[in-house]
Design a protein around this motif. Structure first.
Motif, PDB file in Angstrom:
ATOM      1  N   TRP A  79      42.172 -49.045  -1.453  1.00 40.41           N
ATOM      2  CA  TRP A  79      43.324 -47.808  -1.667  1.00 40.41           C
ATOM      3  C   TRP A  79      42.578 -46.476  -1.451  1.00 40.41           C
ATOM      4  O   TRP A  79      43.338 -45.312  -1.439  1.00 40.41           O
ATOM      5  N   SER A  80      41.168 -46.410  -1.006  1.00 37.81           N
ATOM      6  CA  SER A  80      40.675 -44.996  -0.704  1.00 37.81           C
ATOM      7  C   SER A  80      41.496 -44.412   0.324  1.00 37.81           C
ATOM      8  O   SER A  80      41.426 -43.193   0.374  1.00 37.81           O
ATOM      9  N   THR A 132      38.916 -44.415  -8.409  1.00 40.05           N
ATOM     10  CA  THR A 132      39.761 -43.696  -8.077  1.00 40.05           C
ATOM     11  C   THR A 132      39.300 -42.238  -8.003  1.00 40.05           C
ATOM     12  O   THR A 132      39.736 -41.268  -7.218  1.00 40.05           O
ATOM     13  N   TYR A 145      43.266 -48.150   8.278  1.00 40.78           N
ATOM     14  CA  TYR A 145      43.295 -49.549   7.969  1.00 40.78           C
ATOM     15  C   TYR A 145      42.966 -50.556   9.275  1.00 40.78           C
ATOM     16  O   TYR A 145      42.540 -51.541   9.158  1.00 40.78           O
ATOM     17  N   LYS A 193      37.209 -50.711  -4.006  1.00 41.34           N
ATOM     18  CA  LYS A 193      37.790 -49.511  -3.872  1.00 41.34           C
ATOM     19  C   LYS A 193      38.500 -49.184  -2.408  1.00 41.34           C
ATOM     20  O   LYS A 193      39.232 -48.421  -2.453  1.00 41.34           O
ATOM     21  N   LEU A 247      44.234 -44.230   1.128  1.00 41.41           N
ATOM     22  CA  LEU A 247      45.448 -43.578   0.569  1.00 41.41           C
ATOM     23  C   LEU A 247      45.164 -42.613  -0.359  1.00 41.41           C
ATOM     24  O   LEU A 247      45.914 -41.646  -0.409  1.00 41.41           O
TER      25      LEU A 247
END
Length: 575
Positions: A159-160, A223, A320, A156, A162
């Motif tokens: 993409w968390s 998500t 990131y 997870k 985003l």
């Protein structure tokens, strides 16, 4: 004049509070895939991380699942966490405790519990009940393919950032994702319910479609996470209840889809108690109705509180980059290696043992009862383990629990080998419950210990991101080996189909004579599957042996060295 590092920190602190609060992985080491014992649930791959402030002194509500072999419970003492993380004095804490929970906060807590429950339902299906249903028709190699559906919750973190950055301001940061995710989850449940007969009647022909559907379901469930919404749903003095809502909701959803559903889906259980059998179609339809009903409530009746947004917030790229900077730390790399291989020794036990017991004659309803009995003992054991791990050496209980867990994994293998012929006696079931409870306690000790260590070393300026990263690798350590373990069971198994007639005995080299489907095909030609070599025992011995060697040669010396380091050595920019 402040240093450049301090200036940068001050600039990015507000965004870290928001960007990292929603970054926390699992499922489901709702146990969310932990077979803590031969018959435990799949919650060990999903870990509910202890709450850690994502800035110097901000977010009291950044809990999230890192979901779990396997959901495990964050059972660290609440008062101690409040003092350690928030810097409350005793009189301030007493004032907070004396305040009653307002009606608004009570409604918000109910909403959070329901949102987490919806999130736990797909985890209980994918990590719990569905593999047991498919075992009657699939080989272990095919179950290994389906096990890939566990991965999204452990990944997870990818993409968390985003999810936490892209949203529609008029709808709200959290509702912009929760509403569409729940609509998708409800629609997918209806799709599976409508096609259940086709998908599960001959699952071997639909294994890739089943894997894709449940992988997608777990992905959207991961998500959907609404823990970041607690920042504005709950008042500041009651933010500490967010982790309680998470624990209650996730575990309720997980156990409803795993333990409760397995029992109610059993024909033996329904006949014994005189109740209608709950089908997968009926259960999924009920869950989809709940999902749509809650979504409608969110759209028309629930407004999201405003969050302060300004230009000083960190960008997705910066988040990131922060993750990459953490990974480049020498000591973090050593910890990541340790996490990635620490759970290999238990994987044959967690991934296969319970399936083997059902194959040997343990009823699904018996499995469900054993798991239900084990659950309250986990709560008690977690509280005791939290007391033990609250000192200056939180990794000490984590290290000490390795020996018992490896011993229990070996004992589980022996239980399968000497499994009694059904019907099972009450004394054996009692022994199985005791074995499950003790093994679950060892697993809980490890979880609490490693969670306490993560809390201790995480940089408070980037606490949410730091904790989530470490928990992600903890989860992966219990997720990635399962595919290879299940594949290995078939690889090392040797079975053939023997067909006897009046004159000769014909041995047919069957392509697959391990699953119930292969045995049925053999039976259709008048034969019988004879297992010359069960690969489960070989894989179990390999896993336990590797676990012992890795424990002695790497985990113990590395853990002691890392635990002795001052906390400043874990800060980004310290090297």
């Amino acid at each position: 004049m402040s240093s450049p590092r301090k200036q940068t920190t001050a600039k990015h602190t507000p965004q870290l509070r928001h960007r990292t609060s929603n970054v926390a992985p699992d499922v489901m080491d709702p146990h969310m895939s932990r077979h803590k014992s031969a018959v435990a649930s799949s919650l060990d791959d999903i870990i509910i991380s202890p709450r850690v402030p994502s800035t110097v002194r901000p977010a009291r509500g950044s809990p999230d699942v890192v979901e779990g072999d396997e959901v495990e419970l964050s059972l660290l003492d609440g008062d101690e966490r409040l003092r350690a993380e928030e810097g409350f004095a005793d009189d301030e804490l007493a004032t907070m405790k004396s305040k009653t929970i307002s009606a608004k906060d009570r409604r918000a807590m109910v909403l959070l519990i329901i949102l987490y429950l919806i999130q736990g339902v797909p985890l209980g299906l994918a990590l719990g009940s569905i593999p047991f249903i498919l075992r009657d028709h699939l080989s272990y190699s095919q179950l290994g393919v389906f096990a890939l559906s566990n991965y999204p919750y452990s990944l997870k973190l990818l993409w968390s950032p985003l999810v936490d950055s892209i949203f529609i301001p008029s709808i709200g940061r959290r509702k912009s994702w929760i509403i569409p995710m729940q609509l998708i989850i409800g629609s997918m449940m209806l799709y599976i319910a409508a096609n259940a007969e086709r998908l599960f009647e001959h699952p071997a022909d639909n294994i890739y479609e089943l894997t894709f559907v449940f992988t997608s379901l777990v992905f959207f469930s991961a998500t959907q996470g609404g823990s970041g919404w607690a920042l504005t749903l709950l008042s500041k003095e009651n933010l500490s209840f967010a982790s309680t809502c998470q624990t209650i909701g996730l575990n309720t959803g997980f156990f409803a889809s795993f333990t409760v559903f397995l029992a109610l889906n059993s024909e033996v259980f329904s006949q014994k108690w005189g109740i209608p059998r709950l089908t997968l179609t009926g259960y999924l339809q009920s869950c989809s109705i709940l999902c749509f009903a809650v979504t409608i409530w969110l759209v028309f009746f629930e407004k999201e509180g405003r969050e302060s947004l300004d230009k000083s917030e960190m960008t997705v790229t910066t988040v990131y980059k922060t993750i990459w900077d953490i990974c480049k730390l020498k000591h973090v790399r050593s910890l990541i290696i340790m996490h990635c291989f620490a759970k290999v020794g238990f994987q044959a036990n967690e991934a296969v043992t319970s399936l083997k017991m059902i194959e040997k004659g343990l009823g699904r309803e018996d499995l469900a009862i054993v798991v239900l009995i084990d659950f309250p003992f986990q709560i008690i054991g977690g509280w005791l383990a939290a007391k033990w791990a609250s000192g200056s050496q939180p990794l000490r209980p984590w290290i000490w629990a390795f020996g018992p867990r490896l011993a229990f994994a070996l004992l589980s293998t022996l239980i399968v080998y000497w499994f009694p012929t059904p019907p099972l006696s009450y004394s054996f079931l009692v022994f199985l419950v005791i074995h499950t409870v003790l093994q679950g306690f060892a697993s809980t000790i490890q979880f609490v210990g490693i969670s306490a260590f993560h809390t201790r070393i995480s940089d408070p300026l980037i606490g949410g991101t730091y904790m989530t990263l470490l928990n992600t690798f903890t989860n992966l350590g219990g997720t990635w080996p399962k595919y290879f373990v299940l594949k290995g069971v078939d690889f090392f198994s040797v079975a053939h189909c023997t067909v006897k007639d009046t004159d000769t005995e014909l041995v047919v080299k069957a392509a697959e004579c391990v699953s119930e489907l292969g045995k049925e095909q053999c039976s259709n030609i008048g034969g019988e599957c004879v297992t010359e070599q069960d690969g489960y025992y070989y894989v179990s011995v390999i896993c336990v042996t590797f676990g012992v060697i890795f424990l002695v040669s790497y985990i113990i010396p590395t853990a002691r060295r890392l635990q002795a380091l001052p906390t400043r050595r874990w800060r980004v920019g310290s090297e």
